[in-house]
Design a protein around this motif. Structure first.
Motif, PDB file in Angstrom:
ATOM      1  N   ASP A  30       0.525   6.564   2.710  1.00  0.00           N
ATOM      2  CA  ASP A  30      -0.504   7.437   3.266  1.00  0.00           C
ATOM      3  C   ASP A  30      -1.924   6.987   2.915  1.00  0.00           C
ATOM      4  O   ASP A  30      -2.875   7.726   3.129  1.00  0.00           O
ATOM      5  CB  ASP A  30      -0.281   8.868   2.804  1.00  0.00           C
ATOM      6  CG  ASP A  30      -0.280   9.002   1.290  1.00  0.00           C
ATOM      7  OD1 ASP A  30      -0.167   7.972   0.595  1.00  0.00           O
ATOM      8  OD2 ASP A  30      -0.388  10.135   0.791  1.00  0.00           O
ATOM      9  N   GLU A  31      -2.091   5.761   2.368  1.00  0.00           N
ATOM     10  CA  GLU A  31      -3.405   5.293   1.946  1.00  0.00           C
ATOM     11  C   GLU A  31      -3.527   3.797   2.190  1.00  0.00           C
ATOM     12  O   GLU A  31      -2.542   3.077   2.158  1.00  0.00           O
ATOM     13  CB  GLU A  31      -3.620   5.528   0.449  1.00  0.00           C
ATOM     14  CG  GLU A  31      -3.471   6.962   0.009  1.00  0.00           C
ATOM     15  CD  GLU A  31      -3.445   7.088  -1.506  1.00  0.00           C
ATOM     16  OE1 GLU A  31      -3.452   6.049  -2.199  1.00  0.00           O
ATOM     17  OE2 GLU A  31      -3.407   8.216  -1.992  1.00  0.00           O
ATOM     18  N   ASN A  32      -4.756   3.327   2.425  1.00  0.00           N
ATOM     19  CA  ASN A  32      -5.081   1.901   2.434  1.00  0.00           C
ATOM     20  C   ASN A  32      -6.235   1.695   1.472  1.00  0.00           C
ATOM     21  O   ASN A  32      -7.185   2.485   1.477  1.00  0.00           O
ATOM     22  CB  ASN A  32      -5.495   1.414   3.816  1.00  0.00           C
ATOM     23  CG  ASN A  32      -4.332   1.076   4.701  1.00  0.00           C
ATOM     24  OD1 ASN A  32      -3.213   0.955   4.241  1.00  0.00           O
ATOM     25  ND2 ASN A  32      -4.605   0.927   5.979  1.00  0.00           N
ATOM     26  N   TRP A  33      -6.176   0.625   0.680  1.00  0.00           N
ATOM     27  CA  TRP A  33      -7.216   0.332  -0.291  1.00  0.00           C
ATOM     28  C   TRP A  33      -7.789  -1.048  -0.014  1.00  0.00           C
ATOM     29  O   TRP A  33      -7.088  -1.944   0.431  1.00  0.00           O
ATOM     30  CB  TRP A  33      -6.642   0.379  -1.706  1.00  0.00           C
ATOM     31  CG  TRP A  33      -6.219   1.766  -2.070  1.00  0.00           C
ATOM     32  CD1 TRP A  33      -5.010   2.349  -1.814  1.00  0.00           C
ATOM     33  CD2 TRP A  33      -7.004   2.759  -2.711  1.00  0.00           C
ATOM     34  NE1 TRP A  33      -5.003   3.643  -2.269  1.00  0.00           N
ATOM     35  CE2 TRP A  33      -6.214   3.917  -2.831  1.00  0.00           C
ATOM     36  CE3 TRP A  33      -8.300   2.799  -3.209  1.00  0.00           C
ATOM     37  CZ2 TRP A  33      -6.678   5.094  -3.430  1.00  0.00           C
ATOM     38  CZ3 TRP A  33      -8.751   3.960  -3.809  1.00  0.00           C
ATOM     39  CH2 TRP A  33      -7.943   5.094  -3.912  1.00  0.00           C
ATOM     40  N   ASP A  34      -9.080  -1.224  -0.282  1.00  0.00           N
ATOM     41  CA  ASP A  34      -9.689  -2.535  -0.125  1.00  0.00           C
ATOM     42  C   ASP A  34      -9.143  -3.471  -1.206  1.00  0.00           C
ATOM     43  O   ASP A  34      -8.504  -3.020  -2.155  1.00  0.00           O
ATOM     44  CB  ASP A  34     -11.215  -2.436  -0.144  1.00  0.00           C
ATOM     45  CG  ASP A  34     -11.771  -2.018  -1.495  1.00  0.00           C
ATOM     46  OD1 ASP A  34     -11.018  -1.925  -2.488  1.00  0.00           O
ATOM     47  OD2 ASP A  34     -12.990  -1.778  -1.568  1.00  0.00           O
ATOM     48  N   GLN A  79       0.836  -1.198   0.000  1.00  0.00           N
ATOM     49  CA  GLN A  79       0.000   0.000   0.000  1.00  0.00           C
ATOM     50  C   GLN A  79       0.875   1.255   0.000  1.00  0.00           C
ATOM     51  O   GLN A  79       1.971   1.234   0.556  1.00  0.00           O
ATOM     52  CB  GLN A  79      -0.883   0.023   1.251  1.00  0.00           C
ATOM     53  CG  GLN A  79      -1.789  -1.162   1.404  1.00  0.00           C
ATOM     54  CD  GLN A  79      -3.044  -1.063   0.557  1.00  0.00           C
ATOM     55  OE1 GLN A  79      -3.378  -0.013   0.015  1.00  0.00           O
ATOM     56  NE2 GLN A  79      -3.744  -2.165   0.437  1.00  0.00           N
ATOM     57  N   GLN A  92     -10.962   3.453  -0.679  1.00  0.00           N
ATOM     58  CA  GLN A  92     -10.042   3.597   0.438  1.00  0.00           C
ATOM     59  C   GLN A  92     -10.729   3.056   1.689  1.00  0.00           C
ATOM     60  O   GLN A  92     -11.934   3.172   1.854  1.00  0.00           O
ATOM     61  CB  GLN A  92      -9.650   5.047   0.642  1.00  0.00           C
ATOM     62  CG  GLN A  92      -8.652   5.528  -0.393  1.00  0.00           C
ATOM     63  CD  GLN A  92      -8.099   6.893  -0.050  1.00  0.00           C
ATOM     64  OE1 GLN A  92      -8.835   7.823   0.182  1.00  0.00           O
ATOM     65  NE2 GLN A  92      -6.788   6.984  -0.028  1.00  0.00           N
ATOM     66  N   THR A  93      -9.923   2.463   2.572  1.00  0.00           N
ATOM     67  CA  THR A  93     -10.450   1.862   3.785  1.00  0.00           C
ATOM     68  C   THR A  93      -9.414   1.962   4.890  1.00  0.00           C
ATOM     69  O   THR A  93      -8.236   2.160   4.618  1.00  0.00           O
ATOM     70  CB  THR A  93     -10.834   0.385   3.528  1.00  0.00           C
ATOM     71  OG1 THR A  93     -11.409  -0.159   4.702  1.00  0.00           O
ATOM     72  CG2 THR A  93      -9.635  -0.447   3.126  1.00  0.00           C
ATOM     73  N   TRP A  94      -9.844   1.811   6.130  1.00  0.00           N
ATOM     74  CA  TRP A  94      -8.889   1.873   7.235  1.00  0.00           C
ATOM     75  C   TRP A  94      -8.134   0.554   7.399  1.00  0.00           C
ATOM     76  O   TRP A  94      -6.923   0.541   7.445  1.00  0.00           O
ATOM     77  CB  TRP A  94      -9.606   2.263   8.527  1.00  0.00           C
ATOM     78  CG  TRP A  94      -8.676   2.250   9.699  1.00  0.00           C
ATOM     79  CD1 TRP A  94      -8.683   1.349  10.720  1.00  0.00           C
ATOM     80  CD2 TRP A  94      -7.586   3.122   9.955  1.00  0.00           C
ATOM     81  NE1 TRP A  94      -7.661   1.621  11.602  1.00  0.00           N
ATOM     82  CE2 TRP A  94      -6.972   2.713  11.146  1.00  0.00           C
ATOM     83  CE3 TRP A  94      -7.050   4.219   9.290  1.00  0.00           C
ATOM     84  CZ2 TRP A  94      -5.873   3.353  11.700  1.00  0.00           C
ATOM     85  CZ3 TRP A  94      -5.950   4.854   9.834  1.00  0.00           C
ATOM     86  CH2 TRP A  94      -5.383   4.429  11.016  1.00  0.00           C
ATOM     87  N   PRO A  95      -8.833  -0.605   7.511  1.00  0.00           N
ATOM     88  CA  PRO A  95      -8.076  -1.847   7.736  1.00  0.00           C
ATOM     89  C   PRO A  95      -7.282  -2.277   6.505  1.00  0.00           C
ATOM     90  O   PRO A  95      -7.691  -2.033   5.375  1.00  0.00           O
ATOM     91  CB  PRO A  95      -9.156  -2.881   8.064  1.00  0.00           C
ATOM     92  CG  PRO A  95     -10.421  -2.324   7.538  1.00  0.00           C
ATOM     93  CD  PRO A  95     -10.263  -0.830   7.475  1.00  0.00           C
ATOM     94  N   CYS A  96      -6.176  -2.879   6.758  1.00  0.00           N
ATOM     95  CA  CYS A  96      -5.329  -3.416   5.684  1.00  0.00           C
ATOM     96  C   CYS A  96      -5.410  -4.939   5.789  1.00  0.00           C
ATOM     97  O   CYS A  96      -4.971  -5.518   6.789  1.00  0.00           O
ATOM     98  CB  CYS A  96      -3.900  -2.929   5.853  1.00  0.00           C
ATOM     99  SG  CYS A  96      -2.832  -3.396   4.491  1.00  0.00           S
TER     100      CYS A  96
END
Length: 116
Positions: A29-33, A26, A39-43
């Motif tokens: 500065d970003e997380n993606w589903d 990732q 964009q999402t919080w959990p990785c």
């Protein structure tokens, strides 16, 4: 820290089990589903197990691959090679464009306790 280097761990405990996590690399500065569309919080990552020796082989080969990619990108005009683009399984959408993501693996837990 030298006690916990990959080389030292392989020499002393090569057949011990190591937990390996696999996920999409990732941006910092970003997380993606997993679909790469939101964009999402959990990785998300999947869990597997291997030996320290086998993980060390993966680590060395991925390091060599990264060095080769850096060398190739210095020589290229910025366009990805078609065969490399085909190896990347996932993309994210950023500013209306698809951006490829690499799959990365990392060792997380090694139990070196002596069962005796």
């Amino acid at each position: 820290l030298g006690l916990f280097s990959t080389k030292t761990l392989v020499e002393a405990n090569g057949e011990h089990t190591v937990e390996v996590r696999t996920q999409l690399q990732q941006p910092s500065d970003e997380n993606w589903d997993p679909s790469g569309g939101n964009q999402t919080w959990p990785c998300e990552s999947s869990r597997s197990h291997t030996t320290i020796a086998k993980y060390a082989q993966y680590q060395a080969s991925s390091f060599q691959e990264s060095l080769q990619e850096d060398k190739d990108s210095d020589e290229e005009d910025g366009e990805p090679e078609p065969e490399k683009a085909a190896e990347v399984p996932e993309t994210i959408h950023r500013n209306g464009q698809k951006v490829p993501l690499k799959v990365i693996k990392f060792g997380t837990n090694i139990d070196l306790s002596d069962p005796k």
